[in-house]
Scaffold this motif. Structure first.
Motif, PDB file in Angstrom:
ATOM      1  N   LEU A  95       0.289  -8.255 -15.568  1.00 44.48           N
ATOM      2  CA  LEU A  95      -0.089  -8.783 -16.661  1.00 44.48           C
ATOM      3  C   LEU A  95       0.297 -10.364 -16.336  1.00 44.48           C
ATOM      4  CD1 LEU A  95       1.729  -6.490 -19.132  1.00 44.48           C
ATOM      5  CD2 LEU A  95      -0.809  -6.606 -18.791  1.00 44.48           C
ATOM      6  N   VAL A  96      -0.676 -11.292 -16.840  1.00 45.65           N
ATOM      7  CA  VAL A  96      -0.284 -12.777 -16.920  1.00 45.65           C
ATOM      8  C   VAL A  96      -0.717 -13.137 -18.259  1.00 45.65           C
ATOM      9  CG1 VAL A  96      -1.261 -14.739 -15.904  1.00 45.65           C
ATOM     10  CG2 VAL A  96      -1.214 -12.898 -14.448  1.00 45.65           C
ATOM     11  N   PHE A  97       0.449 -13.489 -19.040  1.00 46.68           N
ATOM     12  CA  PHE A  97       0.228 -14.113 -20.247  1.00 46.68           C
ATOM     13  C   PHE A  97      -0.146 -15.659 -20.263  1.00 46.68           C
ATOM     14  CE2 PHE A  97       3.132 -10.615 -20.415  1.00 46.68           C
ATOM     15  CZ  PHE A  97       2.480  -9.665 -21.402  1.00 46.68           C
ATOM     16  N   LYS A  98      -1.060 -15.817 -21.180  1.00 43.88           N
ATOM     17  CA  LYS A  98      -1.723 -17.205 -21.349  1.00 43.88           C
ATOM     18  C   LYS A  98      -1.518 -17.569 -22.811  1.00 43.88           C
ATOM     19  CE  LYS A  98      -4.426 -16.883 -17.090  1.00 43.88           C
ATOM     20  NZ  LYS A  98      -5.707 -17.437 -16.560  1.00 43.88           N
ATOM     21  N   LYS A  99      -1.922 -19.058 -22.768  1.00 49.58           N
ATOM     22  CA  LYS A  99      -1.977 -19.492 -24.368  1.00 49.58           C
ATOM     23  C   LYS A  99      -3.100 -20.365 -24.364  1.00 49.58           C
ATOM     24  CE  LYS A  99       1.529 -22.794 -22.755  1.00 49.58           C
ATOM     25  NZ  LYS A  99       2.791 -23.733 -23.111  1.00 49.58           N
ATOM     26  N   LEU A 100      -3.741 -20.565 -25.613  1.00 55.31           N
ATOM     27  CA  LEU A 100      -4.874 -21.577 -25.545  1.00 55.31           C
ATOM     28  C   LEU A 100      -4.331 -22.778 -25.646  1.00 55.31           C
ATOM     29  CD1 LEU A 100      -7.391 -19.439 -27.759  1.00 55.31           C
ATOM     30  CD2 LEU A 100      -7.437 -19.744 -25.312  1.00 55.31           C
ATOM     31  N   MET A 101      -4.887 -23.875 -25.280  1.00 51.03           N
ATOM     32  CA  MET A 101      -4.680 -25.125 -25.614  1.00 51.03           C
ATOM     33  C   MET A 101      -5.609 -26.112 -25.940  1.00 51.03           C
ATOM     34  SD  MET A 101      -1.009 -25.148 -24.869  1.00 51.03           S
ATOM     35  CE  MET A 101      -0.713 -26.524 -24.668  1.00 51.03           C
ATOM     36  N   ARG A 102      -5.443 -27.246 -26.382  1.00 52.17           N
ATOM     37  CA  ARG A 102      -6.630 -27.988 -26.602  1.00 52.17           C
ATOM     38  C   ARG A 102      -6.123 -29.330 -26.258  1.00 52.17           C
ATOM     39  NH1 ARG A 102      -7.211 -27.412 -32.492  1.00 52.17           N
ATOM     40  NH2 ARG A 102      -8.552 -25.650 -31.916  1.00 52.17           N
ATOM     41  N   THR A 103      -7.191 -30.093 -25.450  1.00 48.23           N
ATOM     42  CA  THR A 103      -7.164 -31.585 -25.135  1.00 48.23           C
ATOM     43  C   THR A 103      -7.444 -32.411 -26.298  1.00 48.23           C
ATOM     44  OG1 THR A 103      -9.379 -31.822 -24.578  1.00 48.23           O
ATOM     45  CG2 THR A 103      -7.855 -31.014 -22.816  1.00 48.23           C
ATOM     46  N   LYS A 104      -6.954 -33.727 -25.921  1.00 47.79           N
ATOM     47  CA  LYS A 104      -7.301 -34.732 -27.048  1.00 47.79           C
ATOM     48  C   LYS A 104      -8.710 -34.823 -27.442  1.00 47.79           C
ATOM     49  CE  LYS A 104      -3.303 -37.498 -25.756  1.00 47.79           C
ATOM     50  NZ  LYS A 104      -2.875 -38.912 -25.329  1.00 47.79           N
ATOM     51  N   THR A 105      -9.613 -34.406 -26.772  1.00 49.98           N
ATOM     52  CA  THR A 105     -10.937 -34.599 -26.872  1.00 49.98           C
ATOM     53  C   THR A 105     -11.478 -33.249 -27.632  1.00 49.98           C
ATOM     54  OG1 THR A 105     -11.759 -33.690 -24.837  1.00 49.98           O
ATOM     55  CG2 THR A 105     -11.588 -36.227 -25.079  1.00 49.98           C
ATOM     56  N   GLY A 106     -10.660 -32.267 -27.816  1.00 51.26           N
ATOM     57  CA  GLY A 106     -10.828 -30.899 -28.503  1.00 51.26           C
ATOM     58  C   GLY A 106     -11.527 -29.923 -27.605  1.00 51.26           C
ATOM     59  N   THR A 107     -11.362 -30.227 -26.275  1.00 53.59           N
ATOM     60  CA  THR A 107     -11.715 -29.231 -25.372  1.00 53.59           C
ATOM     61  C   THR A 107     -10.466 -27.868 -25.381  1.00 53.59           C
ATOM     62  OG1 THR A 107     -12.871 -30.882 -24.103  1.00 53.59           O
ATOM     63  CG2 THR A 107     -12.331 -28.668 -22.706  1.00 53.59           C
ATOM     64  N   ILE A 108     -11.123 -26.831 -25.310  1.00 49.62           N
ATOM     65  CA  ILE A 108     -10.025 -25.742 -25.399  1.00 49.62           C
ATOM     66  C   ILE A 108      -9.961 -25.133 -24.014  1.00 49.62           C
ATOM     67  CG2 ILE A 108      -9.490 -23.342 -26.385  1.00 49.62           C
ATOM     68  CD1 ILE A 108     -10.808 -24.308 -28.820  1.00 49.62           C
ATOM     69  N   TYR A 109      -8.880 -24.831 -23.454  1.00 53.58           N
ATOM     70  CA  TYR A 109      -8.745 -24.248 -22.149  1.00 53.58           C
ATOM     71  C   TYR A 109      -7.294 -23.309 -22.280  1.00 53.58           C
ATOM     72  CZ  TYR A 109      -4.723 -27.664 -21.554  1.00 53.58           C
ATOM     73  OH  TYR A 109      -3.735 -28.383 -21.761  1.00 53.58           O
ATOM     74  N   GLU A 110      -6.928 -22.418 -21.064  1.00 52.68           N
ATOM     75  CA  GLU A 110      -6.080 -21.561 -21.332  1.00 52.68           C
ATOM     76  C   GLU A 110      -4.907 -22.212 -20.015  1.00 52.68           C
ATOM     77  OE1 GLU A 110      -7.684 -16.956 -21.961  1.00 52.68           O
ATOM     78  OE2 GLU A 110      -7.657 -17.711 -19.925  1.00 52.68           O
ATOM     79  N   GLU A 111      -3.801 -21.866 -20.334  1.00 50.66           N
ATOM     80  CA  GLU A 111      -2.720 -22.087 -19.244  1.00 50.66           C
ATOM     81  C   GLU A 111      -1.771 -20.903 -19.348  1.00 50.66           C
ATOM     82  OE1 GLU A 111       0.438 -25.144 -20.998  1.00 50.66           O
ATOM     83  OE2 GLU A 111      -1.239 -26.151 -20.026  1.00 50.66           O
ATOM     84  N   PRO A 112      -1.027 -20.640 -18.040  1.00 53.91           N
ATOM     85  CA  PRO A 112      -0.065 -19.685 -18.336  1.00 53.91           C
ATOM     86  C   PRO A 112       0.932 -19.992 -19.475  1.00 53.91           C
ATOM     87  CG  PRO A 112      -0.459 -20.468 -15.887  1.00 53.91           C
ATOM     88  CD  PRO A 112      -1.194 -21.298 -16.885  1.00 53.91           C
ATOM     89  N   PHE A 113       1.301 -18.899 -20.020  1.00 50.65           N
ATOM     90  CA  PHE A 113       2.525 -18.890 -20.816  1.00 50.65           C
ATOM     91  C   PHE A 113       3.935 -19.033 -20.085  1.00 50.65           C
ATOM     92  CE2 PHE A 113       5.319 -17.511 -24.394  1.00 50.65           C
ATOM     93  CZ  PHE A 113       4.778 -18.197 -25.358  1.00 50.65           C
ATOM     94  N   PHE A 114       4.046 -18.272 -19.030  1.00 53.82           N
ATOM     95  CA  PHE A 114       5.217 -18.274 -18.238  1.00 53.82           C
ATOM     96  C   PHE A 114       4.788 -18.768 -17.003  1.00 53.82           C
ATOM     97  CE2 PHE A 114       6.315 -14.894 -21.139  1.00 53.82           C
ATOM     98  CZ  PHE A 114       7.504 -15.291 -21.701  1.00 53.82           C
ATOM     99  N   PRO A 115       4.644 -20.020 -16.793  1.00 53.86           N
ATOM    100  CA  PRO A 115       4.145 -20.446 -15.261  1.00 53.86           C
ATOM    101  C   PRO A 115       5.130 -20.029 -14.205  1.00 53.86           C
ATOM    102  CG  PRO A 115       4.124 -22.283 -16.928  1.00 53.86           C
ATOM    103  CD  PRO A 115       4.904 -20.939 -17.455  1.00 53.86           C
ATOM    104  N   GLY A 116       4.277 -19.367 -13.233  1.00 53.00           N
ATOM    105  CA  GLY A 116       5.011 -18.997 -12.035  1.00 53.00           C
ATOM    106  C   GLY A 116       5.570 -17.620 -12.165  1.00 53.00           C
ATOM    107  N   TYR A 117       5.250 -16.811 -13.292  1.00 53.36           N
ATOM    108  CA  TYR A 117       5.872 -15.404 -13.316  1.00 53.36           C
ATOM    109  C   TYR A 117       4.594 -14.594 -13.944  1.00 53.36           C
ATOM    110  CZ  TYR A 117      10.341 -17.496 -13.595  1.00 53.36           C
ATOM    111  OH  TYR A 117      11.392 -18.399 -13.166  1.00 53.36           O
TER     112      TYR A 117
END
Length: 185
Positions: A36-58
């Motif tokens: 399992l790799v938990f991720k969260k949705l993020m949004r840039t200043k321009t509104g682009t949505i992307y995923e990044e790890p919720f617990f980076p490195g785990y």
């Protein structure tokens, strides 16, 4: 289910999951479960949505089995560092750590957006999602990007966690304030 936490190269969580999954599919390894790799949705200043790890490195290993010498196949994957909490005495997550992973899993591996209003230094309680009922302090709010940094006690230490807006409410301290003020008189 048992959950094991593994430290892996930060940014290499998906690479590790891909390699570990191929080992888990191989019947010769004799290991059942999934990574399992938990991720969260993020949004840039321009509104682009992307995923990044919720617990980076785990990453988390979900299995019905208790730790066995067969789990050493994970150590051979490029980017593996160690099992937590102690590599020499590997055991499944327990107590609060176990409940945290269980709650995260209920909501899927990707945590989405939710509307919230609050300010820095507010005491908050998370009312929904994987961290339901945890209390913390707001460190920073970025309303434009719908992000918030919250100081939580997670995995036995104070950690600042960057989240997207999630079901959060201000913690009601009115009773504590009243008791404090009454006690001073």
């Amino acid at each position: 289910m048992n959950y094991y936490c593994m430290a892996v190269r930060t940014g290499g969580e998906d690479f590790f999951r891909e390699r570990a999954s191929s080992l888990l599919e191989d019947p010769d390894t004799g290991i059942d479960g999934r990574i399992l790799v938990f991720k969260k949705l993020m949004r840039t200043k321009t509104g682009t949505i992307y995923e990044e790890p919720f617990f980076p490195g785990y990453v988390f290993f979900e299995t019905r089995s208790l730790f066995s010498p067969r789990f050493s196949v994970f150590r051979k994957i490029n980017g593996f560092y160690y099992f937590l909490p102690k590599d020499s005495d590997t055991e499944p997550l327990k107590g609060f750590d176990y409940e945290c992973v269980q709650n995260l899993k209920k909501y899927g591996e990707t945590i989405g957006f939710a509307p919230v209003t609050f300010d820095e230094n507010d005491r908050i309680v998370i009312t929904g999602g994987p961290f339901k009922d945890l209390a913390g302090t707001v460190v920073a709010v970025n309303r434009r990007n719908h992000r918030v940094n919250i100081r939580l006690d997670v995995f036995n230490r104070a950690t600042v966690v960057g989240l997207t807006y999630y079901d959060i409410r201000k913690e009601d301290w009115s009773g504590d304030e009243r008791r404090f003020l009454d006690g001073r008189r």
